[in-house]
Write a protein that holds these residues in place. Structure first.
Motif, PDB file in Angstrom:
ATOM      1  N   ARG A 110      -9.079  -3.840  -1.064  1.00 18.46           N
ATOM      2  CA  ARG A 110      -9.987  -2.781  -0.618  1.00 18.46           C
ATOM      3  C   ARG A 110      -9.396  -1.398  -0.824  1.00 18.46           C
ATOM      4  NH1 ARG A 110     -11.363  -6.021   4.338  1.00 18.46           N
ATOM      5  NH2 ARG A 110      -9.868  -4.680   5.436  1.00 18.46           N
ATOM      6  N   LEU A 111      -8.142  -1.309  -1.247  1.00 19.84           N
ATOM      7  CA  LEU A 111      -7.510  -0.013  -1.451  1.00 19.84           C
ATOM      8  C   LEU A 111      -7.966   0.667  -2.734  1.00 19.84           C
ATOM      9  CD1 LEU A 111      -3.853  -0.935  -0.420  1.00 19.84           C
ATOM     10  CD2 LEU A 111      -5.505   0.376   0.892  1.00 19.84           C
ATOM     11  N   CYS A 112      -8.699  -0.039  -3.571  1.00 19.89           N
ATOM     12  CA  CYS A 112      -9.171   0.519  -4.836  1.00 19.89           C
ATOM     13  C   CYS A 112     -10.579   1.076  -4.739  1.00 19.89           C
ATOM     14  CB  CYS A 112      -9.108  -0.542  -5.938  1.00 19.89           C
ATOM     15  SG  CYS A 112      -7.452  -1.196  -6.213  1.00 19.89           S
ATOM     16  N   GLN A 113     -11.183   1.029  -3.572  1.00 21.12           N
ATOM     17  CA  GLN A 113     -12.530   1.555  -3.380  1.00 21.12           C
ATOM     18  C   GLN A 113     -12.603   2.206  -2.001  1.00 21.12           C
ATOM     19  OE1 GLN A 113     -14.967  -1.854  -3.890  1.00 21.12           O
ATOM     20  NE2 GLN A 113     -13.821  -3.126  -2.446  1.00 21.12           N
ATOM     21  N   PRO A 114     -13.310   3.319  -1.868  1.00 19.21           N
ATOM     22  CA  PRO A 114     -13.364   4.023  -0.575  1.00 19.21           C
ATOM     23  C   PRO A 114     -13.904   3.123   0.525  1.00 19.21           C
ATOM     24  CG  PRO A 114     -14.264   5.383  -2.342  1.00 19.21           C
ATOM     25  CD  PRO A 114     -14.054   4.011  -2.921  1.00 19.21           C
ATOM     26  N   ALA A 115     -13.246   3.174   1.682  1.00 18.93           N
ATOM     27  CA  ALA A 115     -13.666   2.394   2.843  1.00 18.93           C
ATOM     28  C   ALA A 115     -13.408   3.219   4.090  1.00 18.93           C
ATOM     29  CB  ALA A 115     -12.913   1.059   2.909  1.00 18.93           C
ATOM     30  N   ASN A 137     -12.006   2.369   6.980  1.00 17.25           N
ATOM     31  CA  ASN A 137     -10.722   2.182   7.671  1.00 17.25           C
ATOM     32  C   ASN A 137      -9.512   2.446   6.774  1.00 17.25           C
ATOM     33  OD1 ASN A 137     -11.240  -0.015   6.050  1.00 17.25           O
ATOM     34  ND2 ASN A 137     -10.225  -1.475   7.406  1.00 17.25           N
ATOM     35  N   VAL A 138      -9.703   2.953   5.565  1.00 18.13           N
ATOM     36  CA  VAL A 138      -8.605   3.228   4.640  1.00 18.13           C
ATOM     37  C   VAL A 138      -8.425   4.737   4.526  1.00 18.13           C
ATOM     38  CG1 VAL A 138      -7.719   2.931   2.308  1.00 18.13           C
ATOM     39  CG2 VAL A 138      -9.064   1.111   3.364  1.00 18.13           C
ATOM     40  N   PRO A 165       3.232   9.875   1.039  1.00 10.79           N
ATOM     41  CA  PRO A 165       2.608   9.369   2.276  1.00 10.79           C
ATOM     42  C   PRO A 165       2.697   7.863   2.458  1.00 10.79           C
ATOM     43  CG  PRO A 165       0.921   9.813   0.630  1.00 10.79           C
ATOM     44  CD  PRO A 165       2.229  10.219   0.018  1.00 10.79           C
ATOM     45  N   ARG A 166       3.219   7.131   1.466  1.00  7.51           N
ATOM     46  CA  ARG A 166       3.131   5.659   1.525  1.00  7.51           C
ATOM     47  C   ARG A 166       4.459   4.961   1.808  1.00  7.51           C
ATOM     48  NH1 ARG A 166      -0.643   4.825  -3.921  1.00  7.51           N
ATOM     49  NH2 ARG A 166      -2.461   5.998  -3.157  1.00  7.51           N
ATOM     50  N   LEU A 167       5.583   5.673   1.721  1.00  4.14           N
ATOM     51  CA  LEU A 167       6.866   5.012   1.921  1.00  4.14           C
ATOM     52  C   LEU A 167       7.034   4.492   3.338  1.00  4.14           C
ATOM     53  CD1 LEU A 167       9.474   7.152  -0.076  1.00  4.14           C
ATOM     54  CD2 LEU A 167       8.604   4.874  -0.598  1.00  4.14           C
ATOM     55  N   SER A 168       6.370   5.124   4.292  1.00  2.00           N
ATOM     56  CA  SER A 168       6.498   4.693   5.696  1.00  2.00           C
ATOM     57  C   SER A 168       5.573   3.541   6.039  1.00  2.00           C
ATOM     58  CB  SER A 168       6.208   5.867   6.632  1.00  2.00           C
ATOM     59  OG  SER A 168       4.905   6.372   6.398  1.00  2.00           O
ATOM     60  N   CYS A 169       4.733   3.104   5.100  1.00  2.00           N
ATOM     61  CA  CYS A 169       3.790   2.010   5.360  1.00  2.00           C
ATOM     62  C   CYS A 169       4.471   0.676   5.087  1.00  2.00           C
ATOM     63  CB  CYS A 169       2.551   2.166   4.480  1.00  2.00           C
ATOM     64  SG  CYS A 169       1.328   0.844   4.691  1.00  2.00           S
ATOM     65  N   PRO A 170       4.563  -0.217   6.078  1.00  2.00           N
ATOM     66  CA  PRO A 170       5.197  -1.522   5.840  1.00  2.00           C
ATOM     67  C   PRO A 170       4.273  -2.466   5.086  1.00  2.00           C
ATOM     68  CG  PRO A 170       4.453  -1.380   8.105  1.00  2.00           C
ATOM     69  CD  PRO A 170       4.166  -0.043   7.492  1.00  2.00           C
ATOM     70  N   LEU A 171       4.843  -3.574   4.652  1.00  5.09           N
ATOM     71  CA  LEU A 171       4.088  -4.552   3.870  1.00  5.09           C
ATOM     72  C   LEU A 171       2.943  -5.161   4.673  1.00  5.09           C
ATOM     73  CD1 LEU A 171       3.728  -6.294   1.323  1.00  5.09           C
ATOM     74  CD2 LEU A 171       5.463  -7.842   2.212  1.00  5.09           C
ATOM     75  N   LEU A 231      -4.709  -3.283   5.311  1.00  2.00           N
ATOM     76  CA  LEU A 231      -5.590  -2.286   4.712  1.00  2.00           C
ATOM     77  C   LEU A 231      -6.259  -2.804   3.444  1.00  2.00           C
ATOM     78  CD1 LEU A 231      -3.391   0.926   5.119  1.00  2.00           C
ATOM     79  CD2 LEU A 231      -5.422   0.314   6.441  1.00  2.00           C
ATOM     80  N   ALA A 232      -5.529  -3.618   2.686  1.00  5.40           N
ATOM     81  CA  ALA A 232      -6.097  -4.169   1.456  1.00  5.40           C
ATOM     82  C   ALA A 232      -7.057  -5.313   1.723  1.00  5.40           C
ATOM     83  CB  ALA A 232      -4.979  -4.639   0.532  1.00  5.40           C
ATOM     84  N   GLY A 233      -7.018  -5.868   2.944  1.00  8.91           N
ATOM     85  CA  GLY A 233      -7.919  -6.973   3.265  1.00  8.91           C
ATOM     86  C   GLY A 233      -7.507  -8.289   2.669  1.00  8.91           C
ATOM     87  N   VAL A 234      -6.202  -8.494   2.476  1.00  9.40           N
ATOM     88  CA  VAL A 234      -5.697  -9.757   1.927  1.00  9.40           C
ATOM     89  C   VAL A 234      -4.704 -10.356   2.913  1.00  9.40           C
ATOM     90  CG1 VAL A 234      -6.029  -9.057  -0.468  1.00  9.40           C
ATOM     91  CG2 VAL A 234      -3.861  -8.586   0.648  1.00  9.40           C
ATOM     92  N   ASP A 235      -4.506 -11.654   2.794  1.00  9.01           N
ATOM     93  CA  ASP A 235      -3.534 -12.336   3.647  1.00  9.01           C
ATOM     94  C   ASP A 235      -2.116 -12.015   3.198  1.00  9.01           C
ATOM     95  OD1 ASP A 235      -5.586 -13.505   5.078  1.00  9.01           O
ATOM     96  OD2 ASP A 235      -5.680 -15.259   3.768  1.00  9.01           O
TER      97      ASP A 235
END
Length: 393
Positions: A130-135, A137-138, A190-196, A202-206
């Motif tokens: 879901r990170l490739c399209q506007p949403a 909660n992203v 802005p993304r280095l502080s985001c954990p896996l 956010l991507a909506g994957v397991d």
């Protein structure tokens, strides 16, 4: 309107087991949204398999998995990116049991099952992000262009393949870790502080459990490569800051891999003129990494149940050298090591065999007898009467 099968009694000629299996194959194809051609091929494989004696007396559980194996074989033959783990999760099946049925089907029908295409699997896996399209909660800084993310992820996955990180492993955790690093490297601010874990939410994957281990292994490889970049020698790189330089590392990965994981000391060889010293004094051998196409989905090793990409390993030979005093100085990240699979670098600890116990002394008949042992041989009055009665009989 009357269907042809209802007017001719075609279904009456099929056993209940065959009818139930065909319905299971058809339902599985609908869940996976496979084309109609795939469904017809999988049903024909299932019908052929049930006619063979090898599948007549198998358990009901294996017959239920047989339909899933037919769907899995069909997808592989049509280069459809489907892993064995996906089929097992849909059928609530154990991977080792599914793998045994799959091997039996492949042997009995003489089927050729090609290896899974890594590029197709990466593309399919990233299509669900879901990170490739506007949403809603992203956050806006976390959105990324799909084509850029796909290209960077493919480069990292190819690097993982060249460094033996995909050999015998499930591909999905590796693709997830590679996508996370690619996503961070495209906009590290802005993304280095985001954990896996948050990235997967956010991507909506397991989040596959081994993804953290694959991420750690990838970062170790990147740190080793970054130590060979001359313009980074003045920086203290760690697992977060090295992500900023992934673009440069992928651009020069062949040269950096050879320098980071080869223990050959070129300076020492130039100092030693021809004829001085024997070849055995400086090096212990040369090992080239041939191209490898492991097959997995195979058992997590995984046995035949593990899926594998068909990527190659570096064509340049890696030379292992012993007794090189300046090897550690040339690589700022630490001592040089050969490029080997993780199972050889970090082998599993094996249980030590138990120490042999002292041989028991031979019984002589003079050992003391305990009271509890004596009571085992004393009979009660009821046992004595029963024994006499049995003796008389």
């Amino acid at each position: 309107e009357v269907a042809y099968s209802q007017s001719t009694g075609q279904k009456e000629q099929l056993s209940r087991c065959l009818q139930r299996g065909i319905r299971r194959v058809q339902d599985l194809c609908k869940v996976l949204q496979l084309p109609a051609v795939f469904e017809e091929t999988a049903v024909s494989y299932f019908q052929r398999a049930l006619q063979l004696p090898a599948f007549h007396l198998v358990s009901l559980e294996k017959k239920e998995l047989l339909g899933g194996c037919c769907v899995f074989v069909t997808c592989r033959q049509h280069s459809w990116p489907l892993t064995m783990g996906t089929i097992c999760s849909l059928l609530y099946a154990k991977q080792d049991l599914f793998a045994s049925v799959f091997l039996s089907l492949q042997k009995e029908l003489g089927l050729s099952v090609p290896a899974l295409s890594l590029a197709d699997l990466v593309t399919t896996h990233l299509n669900s992000f879901r990170l490739c399209q506007p949403a809603a909660n992203v956050p806006a800084p976390f959105l990324e262009d799909k084509e850029k993310l796909l290209a960077r992820t493919m480069g990292i996955v190819e690097l993982a393949s060249e460094t033996w990180l995909v050999t015998g492993r499930h591909p999905v955790p590796i693709v997830t870790a590679a996508a996370f690093l690619a996503w961070q490297s495209l906009q590290p601010g802005p993304r280095l502080s985001c954990p896996l874990a948050r990235f997967c939410r956010l991507a909506g994957v397991d989040l596959p459990p081994p993804a953290h281990l694959r991420l750690k292994e990838l970062l170790e490889i990147l740190l080793g490569m970054a130590s060979q970049l001359s313009w980074l020698h003045g920086f203290a790189l760690d697992k977060k800051t090295v992500v900023k330089h992934i673009g440069d590392l992928l651009q020069h990965r062949v040269f950096l891999l050879k320098n980071a994981f080869s223990q050959q000391d070129g300076d020492e060889q130039h100092d030693t003129g021809p004829g001085q010293g024997s070849p055995g004094q400086d090096s212990v051998g040369q090992a080239s990494l041939d191209k490898n196409s492991p097959d997995k989905d195979s058992p997590d090793q995984d046995s035949p149940g593990q899926d594998s990409p068909g990527q190659g390993s570096p064509s340049s030979p890696l030379v292992a050298q012993k007794g090189c005093p300046s090897a550690g100085k040339r690589q700022r990240g630490g001592t040089l090591r050969p490029l080997l699979p993780p199972c050889l670098i970090h082998p599993r600890k094996r249980l030590r065999p138990a120490a042999p116990s002292a041989p028991a002394s031979a019984a002589t008949g003079d050992e003391p007898i305990s009271d509890s042992e004596i009571e085992q041989y004393l009979r009660s009055p009821e046992e004595i009467r029963a024994f006499r009665k049995a003796k008389a009989w």
